[in-house]
Design a protein around this motif. Sequence first.
Motif, short mmCIF file in Angstrom:
data_model
loop_
_atom_site.label_atom_id
_atom_site.label_comp_id
_atom_site.label_asym_id
_atom_site.label_seq_id
_atom_site.Cartn_x
_atom_site.Cartn_y
_atom_site.Cartn_z
N HIS A 1 0.83 -1.21 0.00
CA HIS A 1 0.00 0.00 0.00
C HIS A 1 0.86 1.26 0.00
CE1 HIS A 1 -2.78 3.09 1.68
NE2 HIS A 1 -3.67 2.39 0.99
N TYR B 1 -13.94 3.68 -5.24
CA TYR B 1 -13.09 2.78 -4.45
C TYR B 1 -12.65 1.58 -5.28
CZ TYR B 1 -17.85 1.01 -4.07
OH TYR B 1 -19.12 0.60 -4.36
N ARG C 1 0.10 5.38 0.55
CA ARG C 1 -1.00 6.17 1.09
C ARG C 1 -0.90 7.65 0.73
NH1 ARG C 1 -2.74 7.90 7.23
NH2 ARG C 1 -4.92 8.36 6.74
N THR D 1 -11.57 3.66 5.77
CA THR D 1 -10.97 2.35 5.51
C THR D 1 -11.41 1.33 6.56
OG1 THR D 1 -9.04 3.42 4.55
CG2 THR D 1 -8.79 1.12 5.20
N GLU D 2 -11.36 1.72 7.83
CA GLU D 2 -11.73 0.80 8.90
C GLU D 2 -13.21 0.44 8.82
OE1 GLU D 2 -11.07 0.25 13.72
OE2 GLU D 2 -11.18 2.28 12.87
N SER E 1 -11.23 6.64 10.21
CA SER E 1 -11.06 6.50 8.77
C SER E 1 -12.18 5.70 8.13
CB SER E 1 -9.72 5.81 8.47
OG SER E 1 -9.76 4.45 8.83
N TYR F 1 -19.54 6.70 4.72
CA TYR F 1 -18.92 5.89 5.77
C TYR F 1 -19.41 6.26 7.17
CZ TYR F 1 -15.56 9.55 7.22
OH TYR F 1 -14.97 10.68 7.71
N GLN G 1 -2.33 1.83 6.30
CA GLN G 1 -2.63 0.54 5.68
C GLN G 1 -1.33 -0.18 5.32
OE1 GLN G 1 -5.77 0.32 2.67
NE2 GLN G 1 -6.20 2.49 3.00
N TYR H 1 -6.86 -0.62 0.47
CA TYR H 1 -8.03 0.12 0.00
C TYR H 1 -7.58 1.41 -0.66
CZ TYR H 1 -12.24 3.08 0.70
OH TYR H 1 -13.30 3.93 0.55
N SER H 2 -8.20 1.73 -1.80
CA SER H 2 -7.93 2.99 -2.49
C SER H 2 -9.25 3.69 -2.76
CB SER H 2 -7.21 2.72 -3.82
OG SER H 2 -7.13 3.90 -4.60
N GLY I 1 -5.33 6.34 9.61
CA GLY I 1 -5.78 5.53 8.49
C GLY I 1 -4.69 4.72 7.81
N PHE J 1 -10.62 -2.03 -3.84
CA PHE J 1 -9.93 -2.60 -2.68
C PHE J 1 -9.90 -4.11 -2.76
CE2 PHE J 1 -14.35 -1.83 -1.39
CZ PHE J 1 -14.73 -3.02 -0.78
#
Length: 610
Positions: free
Chosen positions: A48, A125, A50, A103-104, A101, A83, A61, A76-77, A59, A127
């Motif tokens: 990853h 996204y 970031r 992402t979580e 984040s 969210y 990864q 994840y992108s 956040g 991922f």
Amino acid sequence: MCGITGWVSYRRDLTTQRKTLDAMTETMSCRGPDAQGAWVDRRAALGHRRLAVIDLPGGAQPMEVPTPDGPVAMVYSGETYNYTELREELKRRGHRFATDSDTEVVLHGYLEWGEELAEKLNGMYAFAIWDSRTEKLVMIRDRMGIKPFYYYETDDGVLFGSEPKAILANSLAPAVVGADGLREVFTFAKTPGHAIWEGMRELQPGDVAVLDRNGLREYAYWRLTADEHTDSEQETVAHVRDLLEDIIARQLVADVPRCSLLSGGLDSSAMTALAAKQLGEQGESVRSFAVDFPDQEQHFQPVDVAPTQDTPYVHAVQKHVHSDHSDIVLDGAALSDPAVRRAAVGARDLPVGLGDRDNSLYLLFKAVREHSTVALSGESADEVFGGYPWFHDERREADIFPWMGGGGIRLDFSASLAPDVAGRLQVDTYLKDGYATAVSKTPLKDGETGLEKRMRQVCYLHLTRMVQTLLDRKDRMSMAVGLEVRVPFCDHRLVQYVFNTPWSLKTFDGREKSILREATRDLLPKSVAERKKSGYPGSFDPSYLAAIQSQTAELLSSGHPMLELIQQAPLREAAHALGPEVGTHQRMGLERALDLATWYDLYKPEIKLD
């Protein structure tokens, strides 16, 4: 926004392959300049890069959640715009969060809903989730294909990445381009799922791909559907306005500086005005940027996709909404710099683009990145609302993609192929077959006929073919400089709603983009609200033409191997013609040749025409 990559192997011990994973990850350092991360176990390796946008400290990864039966890890992108609602729902279901984040939230969403998570997300996204409990890899891409995702099946697993270059950094994926790859290169009608590299696939927009020990399967979780539209004209306009208000509010969320890309056209101006309105309510002003060229007023040449200069309209919007505005002025020397071409071609992984428009877009994004990390773009509104000239003239009736040819910009690049190569590739047949396939997949309502049926087909072609090329270009050029570009007009709720709006309603005032114009007219200067469609501008700086003529003449004398693919005589003629005698198509031929040579130097591909 980030760059992701990974490798799953059921017969290798990937804990010994960290060096290769790092090499794959490093190819995307520009996509994620803020941090690099890796997660490795025996069967899966995730990398990853970031670009921190939300929850800057929290956040990081790859992100992992331990479970009693083994860890679940994700790279994840992108951005998930809903969210906060999903986090609250997951909290009610017993999930606990350590960060703020998105992402979580996505990772916990998988733990709760599995692959069905995809249907709950609103955003852009791409991922991948490695579930060690079942030794399964789940790969998901957003509905419109805003974020890229490629994969390459190996003899015992898969390689994947945000960009082909990440996959090609692994020796299991040789840089080979076959006949179909070249056919994709020399057309402007991207086939969903295809990549130009042999053995490589692009995860289709709205798809999930799942790999386990039984193999890989890919299926759709979202496609455009043909539904009955029952809203009146007034209700339709009001609903589009409500959607846009909600979309812009969601896409302004960031923990870093934001801005708007402003061209002075209806799309970007409406978006900028909505952002200015919402930020103004919070006591902020919107930052805006536009591209311009020296002496553009003197050298400008109108074509039907760009009949007017942008600058007067840009400044009218700036004054109207009181944005903090900057014009990014790019001269011929900057646009023709071989280093800029190398950066633009390397960003796209493609040998043929839009010439100076690619170079200027890269330089615009590079300049914007000095001030902002997130930018809103009006990209895709023409595909959604029917804005291009060929939606409204005889080109919409042709048995080929409507944007092929016309408008002063020839988008059928195959005309430049050497005769023997053209004969072997049969690009015209490939295009006709691709067109027929695309049209056959258009969802239709029962009994839909005549103009309404044809315009649904035309809209579908744009939303599933043309938009993919433009979104990919936008993503690659922006991420090459670490800038996140968000595209509000690609929110799937808006796309689906407008797709089902009858053509007669889309053009109720006798013009293009009637619904968008009426929905945002109150926010705009009259001159901008009434402006005809004008596409991303090109430079007409004579010094740019002179520079690429000189560079092409040098290329022709070098005996470069890529010259075997294209016609050299017309190229030589264009390289030595006097500036005023060089037509648009000749100039684009010069640019294509330089792009091809640059791509070859970067990737050293093996070309297989058989």
